[in-house]
Structures are given as structure tokens and as C-alpha cells.
Design a protein around this motif. Structure first.
Motif, PDB file in Angstrom:
ATOM      1  N   LEU A  81      -2.453   0.250   5.858  1.00 21.27           N
ATOM      2  CA  LEU A  81      -1.766  -0.509   6.908  1.00 21.27           C
ATOM      3  C   LEU A  81      -2.682  -1.537   7.555  1.00 21.27           C
ATOM      4  O   LEU A  81      -3.893  -1.339   7.642  1.00 21.27           O
ATOM      5  CB  LEU A  81      -1.252   0.443   7.992  1.00 21.27           C
ATOM      6  CG  LEU A  81      -0.360   1.608   7.565  1.00 21.27           C
ATOM      7  CD1 LEU A  81       0.044   2.437   8.783  1.00 21.27           C
ATOM      8  CD2 LEU A  81       0.889   1.113   6.836  1.00 21.27           C
ATOM      9  N   ILE A 136       1.258   9.770   5.848  1.00 25.02           N
ATOM     10  CA  ILE A 136       2.025   9.606   7.075  1.00 25.02           C
ATOM     11  C   ILE A 136       3.390   9.021   6.735  1.00 25.02           C
ATOM     12  O   ILE A 136       3.559   8.355   5.704  1.00 25.02           O
ATOM     13  CB  ILE A 136       1.316   8.674   8.093  1.00 25.02           C
ATOM     14  CG1 ILE A 136       1.016   7.299   7.452  1.00 25.02           C
ATOM     15  CG2 ILE A 136       0.036   9.298   8.622  1.00 25.02           C
ATOM     16  CD1 ILE A 136       0.472   6.275   8.436  1.00 25.02           C
ATOM     17  N   PHE A 162       6.407   7.468   2.584  1.00 22.53           N
ATOM     18  CA  PHE A 162       5.064   7.935   2.924  1.00 22.53           C
ATOM     19  C   PHE A 162       4.028   6.879   2.548  1.00 22.53           C
ATOM     20  O   PHE A 162       4.162   6.200   1.521  1.00 22.53           O
ATOM     21  CB  PHE A 162       4.723   9.224   2.154  1.00 22.53           C
ATOM     22  CG  PHE A 162       5.514  10.417   2.586  1.00 22.53           C
ATOM     23  CD1 PHE A 162       5.061  11.223   3.623  1.00 22.53           C
ATOM     24  CD2 PHE A 162       6.703  10.751   1.944  1.00 22.53           C
ATOM     25  CE1 PHE A 162       5.786  12.340   4.021  1.00 22.53           C
ATOM     26  CE2 PHE A 162       7.434  11.864   2.339  1.00 22.53           C
ATOM     27  CZ  PHE A 162       6.978  12.662   3.381  1.00 22.53           C
ATOM     28  N   THR A 163       3.009   6.766   3.380  1.00 20.41           N
ATOM     29  CA  THR A 163       1.850   5.957   3.025  1.00 20.41           C
ATOM     30  C   THR A 163       0.636   6.616   3.662  1.00 20.41           C
ATOM     31  O   THR A 163       0.671   7.794   4.031  1.00 20.41           O
ATOM     32  CB  THR A 163       2.021   4.488   3.464  1.00 20.41           C
ATOM     33  OG1 THR A 163       0.952   3.718   2.920  1.00 20.41           O
ATOM     34  CG2 THR A 163       2.048   4.325   4.967  1.00 20.41           C
ATOM     35  N   GLU A 164      -0.459   5.878   3.800  1.00 23.91           N
ATOM     36  CA  GLU A 164      -1.650   6.381   4.486  1.00 23.91           C
ATOM     37  C   GLU A 164      -2.146   5.273   5.406  1.00 23.91           C
ATOM     38  O   GLU A 164      -1.919   4.089   5.128  1.00 23.91           O
ATOM     39  CB  GLU A 164      -2.739   6.760   3.480  1.00 23.91           C
ATOM     40  CG  GLU A 164      -2.309   7.891   2.550  1.00 23.91           C
ATOM     41  CD  GLU A 164      -3.291   8.124   1.397  1.00 23.91           C
ATOM     42  OE1 GLU A 164      -4.515   8.079   1.623  1.00 23.91           O
ATOM     43  OE2 GLU A 164      -2.806   8.337   0.275  1.00 23.91           O
ATOM     44  N   ASP A 165      -2.836   5.669   6.464  1.00 26.23           N
ATOM     45  CA  ASP A 165      -3.337   4.687   7.434  1.00 26.23           C
ATOM     46  C   ASP A 165      -4.141   3.574   6.769  1.00 26.23           C
ATOM     47  O   ASP A 165      -4.066   2.413   7.178  1.00 26.23           O
ATOM     48  CB  ASP A 165      -4.236   5.386   8.482  1.00 26.23           C
ATOM     49  CG  ASP A 165      -3.421   5.859   9.680  1.00 26.23           C
ATOM     50  OD1 ASP A 165      -2.434   5.174  10.020  1.00 26.23           O
ATOM     51  OD2 ASP A 165      -3.757   6.899  10.247  1.00 26.23           O
ATOM     52  N   GLY A 193      -3.764  13.015   4.090  1.00 23.60           N
ATOM     53  CA  GLY A 193      -3.607  11.899   5.017  1.00 23.60           C
ATOM     54  C   GLY A 193      -2.321  11.117   4.896  1.00 23.60           C
ATOM     55  O   GLY A 193      -2.247   9.976   5.334  1.00 23.60           O
ATOM     56  N   PRO A 214       0.000   4.540  -3.166  1.00 25.25           N
ATOM     57  CA  PRO A 214      -0.099   4.190  -1.742  1.00 25.25           C
ATOM     58  C   PRO A 214       1.239   4.188  -1.012  1.00 25.25           C
ATOM     59  O   PRO A 214       1.274   4.420   0.196  1.00 25.25           O
ATOM     60  CB  PRO A 214      -0.718   2.790  -1.756  1.00 25.25           C
ATOM     61  CG  PRO A 214      -0.617   2.298  -3.145  1.00 25.25           C
ATOM     62  CD  PRO A 214      -0.508   3.481  -4.046  1.00 25.25           C
ATOM     63  N   ILE A 215       2.315   3.906  -1.723  1.00 26.78           N
ATOM     64  CA  ILE A 215       3.652   3.915  -1.117  1.00 26.78           C
ATOM     65  C   ILE A 215       4.541   4.800  -1.982  1.00 26.78           C
ATOM     66  O   ILE A 215       4.610   4.605  -3.205  1.00 26.78           O
ATOM     67  CB  ILE A 215       4.264   2.491  -1.063  1.00 26.78           C
ATOM     68  CG1 ILE A 215       3.404   1.545  -0.217  1.00 26.78           C
ATOM     69  CG2 ILE A 215       5.715   2.523  -0.575  1.00 26.78           C
ATOM     70  CD1 ILE A 215       3.581   1.654   1.277  1.00 26.78           C
TER      71      ILE A 215
END
Lengths: 193, 193
Positions: free
Chosen positions: A146, B4, A140-143, B2, A113-114
Motif C-alpha cells: 500500500l 489485511i 486481502f493484501t499486506e501493508d 500479515g 499481493p492481492i
């Protein structure tokens, strides 16, 4: 007060479990990494402690780049595996699907995820380890990880390592807000002068 | 997939919460400290990241010694307080009952289950922070925090900090054994060549 002295290796602080990503002879390599911290506030830097015997050590000396990948609790088996076999003996490049940011020798694990890409700015030579200090270049991560635009640890679902009992742990419950929990005490201390 | 990009400050790794102990003008001083890691394996060393504006920074430059104290979850209020007020403005020397090991400028908080005294061996100057690497000189604990002679994280009951959501967390459940959980995968990979 019953205080006793224990061995200098024994202190059982929980460290967040990560996977170090490097490039070794042009191929992605991975190693379980627990000994890391923020090393500078602005610009953001991470410091990582890598044993000189590890393949990842030679890899970082070679490229000056590395990635720090945060696995989830359901990746515990494969994460542990990366710490059981050496990149000197086993090709771990196919273990994960990866992507790259700006740094072409910092493989990012898609499933994590991170993922944080770092460029080495200082190498501190110590007796058995090098302490590599890297400036954070991209995260980088993904919505879906968050909450209100900030990474949410309960969505990320990382895990911790304690030594020398060698156990992995989930993150528990939120017990207080930081830079807040001590405010009442601050007011009390002010009143009492 | 996906992915970001997020701000370089946002990554929400849990750090173990500690209290840094120093001597400032001959008196004990304390500061909430989260950015620390093992920096060398043998001899055991800890590395800590301290902002140059902090009173603790000047204190360590002055004495070359510091302590790392691991508070329990029921010390969350006072721990947070040590990070809310500066030793430049407030005398925090009376906040805790302390004792000393070999290092006379490394105050150990009696109430903390684990206290670690360190002597600085290297100071790495970075833009906003110094990264102090200290050799571990003595670690104190009490019998009641040990299981089979090793510190037991569930008895120590430390807590964690995540940023930038600024929350403190307890340690959760044990999810696997380290240097063990990946063994089945290692056997499988060996068989598959």
C-alpha cells in the motif's frame, strides 16, 4: 487511411494476468486467467470468462465460489504452469501455500499481493465459455503493498498478457493522471463553446 | 503472514484503456472504457461494463452496437477528456475522425491503431451497470501495427489504467513467453511424479 481487416481473434489488448483459484472435489485448483473485468460498480463485482472444457468451470459450477489471485512478475513461471496442465489430469493443490477468507471454496494464494474472494451471483452461458459474475466478498493484501492506504501497482508488480503473440509484459511508467489529464482540454472546449 | 482486508473497491488491477464508441440520437459518442474483457472464445465476443447513468448506456440499448477503440499513449489527454464530460451534456461527435465497418452505429476512431466493432448478443442487468456482451463483427488495424501478421503491442502502444490511484501506465518490457515459461516446471513436476 490504410485500414485493413484482421481476424476476429487478433487484437492484442493487454490483459492483467491472474490465477483463478477454485475447489475441485474438495481440493484447491488453480488456472491462469486473463479474461476478467469489473462487471458492476456497486456492489463491486468481477466477471470471469472460463472455457467449458476447463476443470475450473466444473469447480465453479459445483461451489459457486472462486478467487482471483494477482501474481507478481517473479511468479511468471509457476503462473504459466497453471495454464499448461489441466486440473483434470494433474493435482495442482500443493502448488501454492494458501489461506482462506469467508469463502471456504476460494483458496487464496499467500504469495500473491492481492487476492480476491468472489461468490457467483450470475452465470451467463455462452457458446464455448461461461461468464461467471461474482460479487467481491473479501480482498486481502499486506501493508507493504500500500501507499497512502491504497494498493500501489508498482509495489504489487503484476504482469500482463498479450495474445496472439503470447507474451507477458511488466507494467511500464506512469504517463498521466486519470480524470485529470483531460481537464485542460475540457476547459479549452468550454471556452470554444 | 500479515494479510489485511481492504475495501472491496481497492485492488488496483491494470485495465487496458479503451474508448467506447456508440451512436446517440444518430451521432457518434465516445466514452473512456476500462472495464472490458473477452467474454467468449468462439465466436470471439467482448463484454463491457457500462454504468446505467452513462449516455453510452442508453445509446447501446438503442442500437445494439458499439465499438471498442484502442488509443495510443499520445492520445491520453483526449481519451481522459471523453471520461470527464457526459454525452448527455456535450456533443462529442466531432472529437475524432471516424470511419465505419459493417455496423453503422459503431464509429471507429481513425487514429486508433485497433478498432473493434461489436453487435450485442446479450445484456446482463446488474445493480448499477449493464454488462453488454457483443460478438466481434470486424477488427480494423493498419499494416504498420503488425509484426509477422499479428498486432504488435509495442507498435500499437496502448496504455493502462489503475484505480483507485487513478494513474495511466505504458506497457513495460516483455518478461517471458506465455504457454512456454512454465514448460520447464511442467517437466520437473512430471519427473517428480
Amino acid at each position: 487511411m490504410g485500414k485493413i481487416v484482421i481476424e476476429k481473434d487478433l487484437f492484442c489488448l493487454p490483459w492483467t494476468q491472474t490465477i483463478l483459484g477454485t475447489h475441485l472435489e474438495g481440493k484447491a485448483n488453480f488456472m491462469a486467467l486473463d479474461w476478467l473485468t469489473r462487471a458492476n460498480y456497486k456492489p463491486p463485482m468481477l466477471g470471469i470468462c472460463v472455457n467449458k472444457h476447463n476443470a475450473s468451470h466444473a469447480a465453479i459450477l459445483g461451489t459457486g465460489e472462486f478467487s482471483v489471485n494477482v501474481p507478481t512478475t517473479d511468479m511468471v513461471e509457476v503462473t504459466d504452469y497453471t495454464g499448461l496442465v489441466s486440473g483434470k489430469c494433474v493435482d495442482k493443490s500443493g502448488l501454492f501455500e494458501v489461506f482462506y477468507g469467508e469463502l471456504k471454496a476460494a483458496p487464496m494464494i499467500t504469495k500473491c499481493p492481492i487476492t480476491i474472494g468472489c461468490k457467483v451471483v450470475k452465470t451467463v452461458e455462452l457458446p464455448t465459455n461461461s461468464f461467471f459474475i461474482g460479487e467481491i466478498i473479501t480482498i486481502f493484501t499486506e501493508d507493504r503493498f500500500l501507499t497512502e492506504g491504497k494498493p500501489d501497482v508498482k509495489k504489487i508488480n503484476p504482469f500482463l498478457l498479450t495474445m496472439p503473440d503470447n507474451r507477458f509484459w511488466s507494467v511500464g511508467e506512469s504517463i498521466a493522471k486519470a480524470w485529470n489529464a483531460g481537464k485542460a482540454l475540457r476547459e479549452q472546449m468550454k471556452r470554444e463553446g
